[in-house]
Design an enzyme around this catalytic site. Structure first.
Site, short mmCIF file in Angstrom:
data_model
loop_
_atom_site.label_atom_id
_atom_site.label_comp_id
_atom_site.label_asym_id
_atom_site.label_seq_id
_atom_site.Cartn_x
_atom_site.Cartn_y
_atom_site.Cartn_z
CE1 TYR A 23 -20.84 32.84 91.95
CE2 TYR A 23 -21.13 30.98 90.47
CZ TYR A 23 -21.66 32.00 91.22
OH TYR A 23 -23.01 32.20 91.24
CG ASN A 74 -21.17 34.44 99.07
OD1 ASN A 74 -22.35 34.25 98.76
ND2 ASN A 74 -20.21 34.52 98.17
CG HIS A 99 -23.57 38.52 96.85
ND1 HIS A 99 -24.18 37.29 96.96
CD2 HIS A 99 -24.27 39.36 97.65
CE1 HIS A 99 -25.20 37.38 97.77
NE2 HIS A 99 -25.28 38.64 98.21
CB SER A 101 -21.05 37.15 90.44
OG SER A 101 -22.28 36.85 91.08
NE ARG A 110 -27.79 33.65 89.47
CZ ARG A 110 -27.56 32.52 90.13
NH1 ARG A 110 -27.35 32.53 91.42
NH2 ARG A 110 -27.56 31.37 89.47
#
Length: 147
Positions: A23, A74, A99, A101, A110
């Protein structure tokens, strides 16, 4: 100036400290300051909010719907399982899911977002620049009087 809300969900207050390899090292406060300045340059009045409380996020989405405010969201981990959040997000007239990532290249759980199916658009894997791209898109729509 067009109002735009950037709504960050669960654990995003930990930016800069939580998994910096994924992140980055920019804190949420630094991100918020950047987005407000970026928005000003685009003719947007950006309000950045973060919560770890799902009912707060749902209330914000309802308020955005009632006020016709575009949202950049997000949702964090709520993306993957919160149907309540998806139901609230479904009503927002312009909703861009971001997002940091690439969720599609991460753990199996995910790789699916229940928010994506109700979002106007989705940006994933471009780091914090994804927020900038979302704001630029909203500004372009506002300039063309499409929102």
């Amino acid at each position: 100036m067009r109002d735009v809300w950037v709504l960050n969900g669960v654990n995003l207050s930990r930016l800069g400290r939580r998994e910096p390899a994924v992140y980055g090292t920019v804190t949420h406060d630094q991100l918020a300051e950047h987005l407000v300045r970026t928005g000003e340059g685009l003719g947007l009045d950006v309000d950045v909010r973060q919560t770890d409380a799902e009912p707060d996020m749902i209330a914000w989405l309802h308020e955005a719907t009632d006020r016709c405010v575009p949202v950049v969201i997000n949702p964090g981990a709520w993306s993957h399982y919160s149907y309540a959040l998806a139901d609230a997000a479904r009503e927002v007239p312009l909703l861009i899911e971001v997002h940091i990532s690439n969720i599609h290249a991460r753990e199996e759980f995910r790789r699916h977002s229940v928010i994506s199916g109700v979002a106007t658009g989705v940006i994933a894997g471009l780091g914090l620049a994804g927020y900038d791209f979302a704001l630029a898109h909203i500004a372009a729509l506002a300039a063309d009087s499409r929102i």
